[in-house]
Design a protein around this motif. Structure first.
Motif, mmCIF file in Angstrom:
data_model
loop_
_atom_site.group_PDB
_atom_site.id
_atom_site.type_symbol
_atom_site.label_atom_id
_atom_site.label_comp_id
_atom_site.label_asym_id
_atom_site.label_seq_id
_atom_site.Cartn_x
_atom_site.Cartn_y
_atom_site.Cartn_z
ATOM 1 N N TYR A 214 35.595 78.160 -17.125
ATOM 2 C CA TYR A 214 36.439 79.268 -17.558
ATOM 3 C C TYR A 214 37.611 78.696 -18.365
ATOM 4 O O TYR A 214 38.038 77.567 -18.126
ATOM 5 N N PRO A 215 38.130 79.444 -19.339
ATOM 6 C CA PRO A 215 39.245 78.940 -20.160
ATOM 7 C C PRO A 215 40.520 78.791 -19.339
ATOM 8 O O PRO A 215 40.748 79.550 -18.382
ATOM 9 N N PRO A 216 41.377 77.844 -19.673
ATOM 10 C CA PRO A 216 42.650 77.676 -18.950
ATOM 11 C C PRO A 216 43.522 78.925 -19.000
ATOM 12 O O PRO A 216 44.342 79.141 -18.105
ATOM 13 N N GLU A 217 43.346 79.743 -20.050
ATOM 14 C CA GLU A 217 44.155 80.956 -20.189
ATOM 15 C C GLU A 217 43.897 81.953 -19.069
ATOM 16 O O GLU A 217 44.708 82.858 -18.852
ATOM 17 N N MET A 218 42.775 81.818 -18.371
ATOM 18 C CA MET A 218 42.466 82.732 -17.276
ATOM 19 C C MET A 218 43.213 82.385 -15.992
ATOM 20 O O MET A 218 43.237 83.176 -15.051
ATOM 21 N N ILE A 219 43.816 81.194 -15.945
ATOM 22 C CA ILE A 219 44.597 80.803 -14.775
ATOM 23 C C ILE A 219 45.914 81.569 -14.800
ATOM 24 O O ILE A 219 46.538 81.714 -15.857
#
Length: 284
Positions: A214-219
């Motif tokens: 999953y992309p880091p932006e989803m954290i």
């Protein structure tokens, strides 16, 4: 072929490296042990060392099918076609490559000492090489997948990024953290045989705590920077994506912190291994 090429390049640097003859002898022994380990893994099989490439190609195709075709996940990357369903598979595989090399090398190195009792009891054998053998074997196997990934990227984007020349900089923290934790786990496994099983659980948790699938932006925003700056595998996987897919580096700071953390982990792991090494022969 790749192993021979890397070794020849290292020998060319021999006059420039401040290593004693005994240290070069250990490097030669390590090369031989890694070669034997890789040959033993696929001994008797028809395809031999092609199996790592086939396994990693299968993973690339499976992840692409599941996420891009079944789940229809779309990802927009600079320089890559926006409507190509293969892009997310390439992005995913670029992040998974260092993780597969790290987790595979670490799991195998945890049992490197207990699986070689004959070598442990030999006074003249350099025991410091044992955990390094699976680390380098697994790393070299991952290069097959790396070559396949680069080929697919060129096919999809019609571009070969010059940033590929920076890949050795990413391999430094990757190998340091794998070897450091490998030393630590290998030494502890001699005394606590539950370490490999415990390590498997920890790696599963670590995998999902790292933005690989999953992309880091989803954290969540409060934790995003903590994950990228304090999790070396997160920084390493993002650097792989920068170098191979984007052609530009956007995570230099995270790479620097990951390199420092990996160097610290390597030092602590090797120190622990050296402290416990005199008792290996008595326990095994």
């Amino acid at each position: 072929m790749l192993r021979s090429l890397l070794w020849k390049q290292l020998l060319r640097l021999k006059p420039l490296l401040p290593l004693r003859e005994t240290q070069w002898a250990k490097l030669e022994l390590l090369k031989t042990l890694v070669q034997r380990d890789m040959e033993a893994r696929y001994k008797g099989s028809i395809l031999g060392n092609l199996w790592p490439l086939l396994n990693q190609l299968a993973q690339l195709l499976i992840y692409t099918y599941v996420f891009s075709i079944v789940l229809r996940v779309k990802l927009s990357l600079k320089g890559m076609p926006a409507d190509n369903s293969f892009v997310f598979g390439l992005w995913l595989f670029a992040g998974l490559l260092p993780w597969l090399a790290f987790s595979g090398g670490l799991m195998q190195s945890s049992g490197a000492v207990v699986s070689q009792p004959n070598l442990v009891k030999k006074v003249v054998f350099p025991l410091s090489l044992l955990p390094l053998v699976p680390v380098f074997s697994t790393f070299l196997e991952s290069t097959f997948g790396l070559m396949a990934l680069i080929t697919f990227v060129v096919f999809v984007s019609n571009a070969l990024h010059p940033t590929l020349l920076l890949l050795p900089l990413v391999w430094i923290p990757q190998l340091l953290i794998t070897a450091g934790l490998g030393y630590l786990m290998a030494s502890l496994t001699v005394f606590i045989r539950d370490i490999p099983q415990t390590l498997g659980v920890i790696l599963n948790l670590w995998f999902y705590a790292t933005p690989l699938i999953y992309p880091p932006e989803m954290i969540p925003e409060p934790f995003q920077q903590w994950v990228l700056w304090l999790n070396p595998l997160a920084a390493i996987s993002e650097m792989y994506r920068d170098i191979i897919l984007l052609g530009e580096i956007t995570h230099w700071g995270e790479w620097g912190v990951a390199t420092c953390l990996s160097l610290l982990i390597f030092g602590l792991g090797f120190w622990c291994y050296q402290k416990l090494r005199p008792a290996f022969a008595d326990v095994i």
